[in-house]
Scaffold this active site. Structure first.
Site, PDB file in Angstrom:
ATOM      1  CG  HIS A 110      -1.925   1.098   1.177  1.00 15.76           C
ATOM      2  ND1 HIS A 110      -1.625   2.375   1.588  1.00 15.76           N
ATOM      3  CD2 HIS A 110      -3.193   1.126   0.732  1.00 15.76           C
ATOM      4  CE1 HIS A 110      -2.694   3.139   1.395  1.00 15.76           C
ATOM      5  NE2 HIS A 110      -3.661   2.408   0.883  1.00 15.76           N
ATOM      6  CD  GLU A 182      -5.533   1.274  -3.030  1.00 20.67           C
ATOM      7  OE1 GLU A 182      -6.695   1.415  -2.636  1.00 20.67           O
ATOM      8  OE2 GLU A 182      -4.582   1.060  -2.265  1.00 20.67           O
TER       9      GLU A 182
HETATM   10  P1  PGA Z   1      -9.618   5.919   0.731  1.00 18.16           P
HETATM   11  O1  PGA Z   1      -8.460   4.832   0.908  1.00 18.16           O
HETATM   12  O2  PGA Z   1     -10.799   5.187   0.090  1.00 18.16           O
HETATM   13  O3  PGA Z   1      -9.931   6.365   2.122  1.00 18.16           O
HETATM   14  O4  PGA Z   1      -9.092   6.980  -0.146  1.00 18.16           O
HETATM   15  C1  PGA Z   1      -8.187   3.942  -0.133  1.00 18.16           C
HETATM   16  C2  PGA Z   1      -6.985   3.091   0.151  1.00 18.16           C
HETATM   17  O5  PGA Z   1      -6.010   3.583   0.730  1.00 18.16           O
HETATM   18  O6  PGA Z   1      -6.990   1.911  -0.211  1.00 18.16           O
END
Ligand code: PGA
Length: 264
Positions: A110, A182
């Site tokens: 992540h 992401e």
């Molecule tokens: P968020 O987080 O939906 O709060 O932007 C997404 C993530 O970090 O996977």
């Protein structure tokens, strides 16, 4: 592993929720899915998304025990795991340890871990291998920063991140990897919602390159009910990985409904 073509919807709670709060959320999920007619043992498939939840390590065992009993089709995951199986790594958890606590999936790489905790592409690749070695699903998170997006290299950057983790894997292992695209600029309270065309610029070439080598490609970063349909309509996006909008279980259930309704 759900069959290819299955939609995915999942959430990581990041560093939120006590054990009691986690159990209340999981109980709400069980009740909400039952109210939607999802039988406890029903496998994910074209008509039913693969649901997953990634609690903090402190709540992992209790949440996974509750869901294993009452909604066993829900995959429970850990937010990270070390690449070694055991040893002198203070503060870390290994894949066998999180599996022992009930995890069947491990989130790896992540952007918050890459930015603050030294998760380089090399470490990410080792962690993906550790998860696969023990039969867990690696949820491989990738994404570009604002600076990389501005440079125009975003699609190549993300493709490189994925390749550095999956190249060299046995095809039978690679097909168990779920990729979460992401973009760093879309994640968290300071993030901005991605437009469908911005997502397509990365996901379309990525999927063209990967083909059927991985289990699927999800999108994450400021996902909410309003934006979800457009994101799901991007060719190659198989599902959504959600933070804040899913921390209230009713919010998560609304997203489950959107993903279920999107069909395939
Ligand atoms: P968020 O987080 O939906 O709060 O932007 C997404 C993530 O970090 O996977």
């Amino acid at each position: 592993m759900p069959e290819r073509g299955t939609r995915w919807i999942g959430t990581s709670w990041k560093m939120t929720k006590t054990r009691a709060e986690g159990l209340a959320w999981a109980r709400g999920l069980v009740d909400g899915l039952a109210a939607r007619g999802r039988a406890p043992g029903a496998a994910a498939g074209p008509d039913a998304p693969q649901v997953f939840v990634v609690p903090p390590a402190t709540a992992l065992a209790e949440v996974s025990a509750l869901l294993a009993g009452e909604a066993p089709h829900v995959l429970v995951g850990a937010q990270d795991a070390h690449w070694e199986d055991a040893g002198a790594w203070t503060g870390e958890l290994s894949v066998p340890q999180v599996a022992d606590a009930g995890a069947r999936l491990v989130e790896i790489g992540h952007s918050e871990r890459r930015e603050h905790f030294g998760d380089t592409d090399e470490r990410v690749a080792l962690k993906v291998r550790a998860a696969l070695r023990h039969g867990l699903v690696p949820l491989l998170c990738v994404g570009e920063t604002t600076a990389v997006r501005s440079s125009g290299r975003h699609a190549a950057h993300v493709a490189d991140q994925v390749r550095s983790a999956v190249d060299g894997l046995d095809p039978a292992d690679a097909v168990r990897v779920v990729v979460a695209y992401e973009p760093v600029w879309a994640i968290g309270a300071g993030g901005r919602r991605a437009r469908a065309e911005e997502v397509a610029e990365v996901v379309e070439p990525l999927v063209a390159d990967l083909g059927d080598r991985v289990a699927g490609v999800l999108f994450g970063g400021s996902v909410d009910v309003a934006g979800a349909p457009d994101l799901l309509a991007v060719p190659g996006v198989d599902g959504l990985f959600v933070g804040r909008a899913a921390w209230d279980v009713e919010g998560f259930l609304r997203l489950v409904d959107v993903v279920t309704g999107a069909g395939r």
